[in-house]
Each structure stands twice: as C-alpha cells, then as structure tokens.
Design an enzyme around this catalytic site. Structure first.
Site: not given
Length: 267
Positions: A46, A115, A153
């Site tokens: 990321e 995300k 994540c």
C-alpha cells in the site's frame, strides 16, 4: 477452472518514501529481482507511490491520476519483464486523495481497487486525508488461468470484503498493506491473513511495509492457511508457486463456499 501449471508470485516488502522518483526506482529494481526468480505477478505494498508518516496534506500534492507517471512507469517495467505488477497508488481525488491499488501489465491498467474501510482505529484517522472507495463490483484479472482480486490493509478486518472477491471468482486475493506496528499487531496481521485464506479456500498474497513503521511479515498463504513463503520484519522478497489444482483439492475436502447459507450485501 481449467488445469494450468504453477504460477510464480512474488511479494516485495519495501519502505516507500516521500520521494516518488526513488520509489519508482526501487520498484524497478525489486521487480527485476522478482522476475529473475520467475515471478509472473509481483506485488508491492500500500502507498507504494508515495508515503510519509504520519499522513499529511503532502499526499494531495503528490497524488497522481490513473494515467499518471506512476502507472506509466509500472507499465514500462511490466513490459520489460513480461509480468503483471500490483502496487499501492496515492490517487488524486480533488481536495482529497484515494488509497488505490493498481494492477498493471505491458498493455496498461488492468484493474483498480480503492480502499473501502479507512483506518480510523488504533489512534489513527486515515479519513482525515483519504476518501473511501465506493462499493462496486470487484475488478479482477486473470494471470495464466488464475483469477486475481485485490483489497487493502484495514479491509482485511472485514471478512465480507474477501467474500465478495471470491463471489467474483477470485482464486487469489492480493492484500497490499501498511499494517502499522503496535501491541499484538503482528498477531492480528498473520491471523487475519490466514483466516481469509482458510474461510474462502483461496491463496492470499500480502505485501506490507517493513519495520519500524509496518510489522513486515509479507507472506503468501495457501488455501489451507499455510504460509508457503514469507519475509521477516526487514525489506525483502518472497516467492511461491500457486497451483490451481491445490484450490480444487482443498475445496473438495473443505466445501465451505458451497455449504454457506448467507450472502453478502452492502449496507
């Protein structure tokens, strides 16, 4: 699923910095190393295009469009080595930015993921700077017969994200991360990665930042939850071969997807 040979995949654990040029050079060098090991897919963390700790307004100044310099650079590298690269991009979005993942090969941009769950936890507030991605149909790509999907994540803590990717046909879930260090965070990271693999009977390929900011432990996990390749807390590369027949065999003994009685729907 058609029968195919093993597909080599590498995770590259490195520390992106506030120098976009340095990050691009580091990605080029690591990709060359991974390709020399036979990798057909190379995965970076990321925020691979730009990163500072803590997140601040410099992210907006260093954000790029999907057709910007970072993606063009990935395409050039992918073309040289005949591979696919997945990496985190700070994507421009007006006054804010998006935390995006891009999958790029010699032909250009193959898939994008933004995300969905921002890291407003453990004393962090990612939403101060980042715009959450919309919940849309997952974008996937095929590499030598394996279908690849992406998540980022903190999304890992929400099992429904992985389930929607598997519902879209994913054989492999790629998880670029900047998993921030803290009490028991290494345990959370490794446990959740294994859980997503086991409950969905898929491979999980995860690339993190190394210490001291990230926990490291980038790894490749098979559909039974076994780590088949990994890195410690320092920078490094791990490579493993993914086999479609392994997924078929695991699903014969653990038909969890077939037996489930619930579907996932967005709130």
């Amino acid at each position: 699923m058609s029968e195919i040979s093993a597909v080599a995949v590498s995770v590259c654990q490195f520390s992106p910095t506030a120098s976009r040029a340095d990050n691009r050079e580091r990605i080029a060098a690591l990709t060359a190393d991974a390709a020399s090991r036979g990798a057909r897919l190379v995965v970076f963390p990321e925020y691979a295009s730009y990163f500072t700790d803590p997140i601040d307004d410099s992210f907006s100044a260093n954000a790029e469009a999907l057709d910007g310099e970072f993606v063009r650079h990935l395409q050039a590298i992918a073309s040289v080595h005949g591979i696919t690269i997945i990496a985190g991009l700070v994507e421009s979005a007006g006054e804010r930015v998006r935390n995006a993942l891009v999958a790029v090969d010699a032909t250009g941009l193959r898939a994008v993921y933004r995300k969905q769950h921002l890291y407003d936890a453990f004393g962090q507030t990612e939403s101060d700077w980042i715009e959450a991605g919309e919940i849309t149909e997952p974008q996937t790509l095929d590499i030598d017969g394996l279908r690849i999907a992406m998540m980022t994540c903190y999304d890992l803590r929400f099992p429904e994200v992985a389930r929607t990717l598997v519902d879209a046909g994913a054989d492999v879930i790629v998880v670029p991360a900047e998993w921030v260090r803290g009490p028991l965070k290494e345990h959370h990271w490794t446990t959740l990665l294994a859980a997503r693999a086991i409950e969905n009977t898929v491979y999980v390929v995860a690339a993190d930042h190394p210490a001291p900011i990230g926990v490291g432990h980038s790894q490749i996990i098979d559909p039974l939850g076994v780590v088949i390749a990994g890195v410690g807390s320092a920078e490094g590369i791990a490579t493993a071969h993914l086999e479609q027949q392994t997924i078929v065999r695991v699903r014969e003994i653990n038909p969890a997807l077939r037996l489930r009685r619930y579907t996932v729907a967005p709130r």
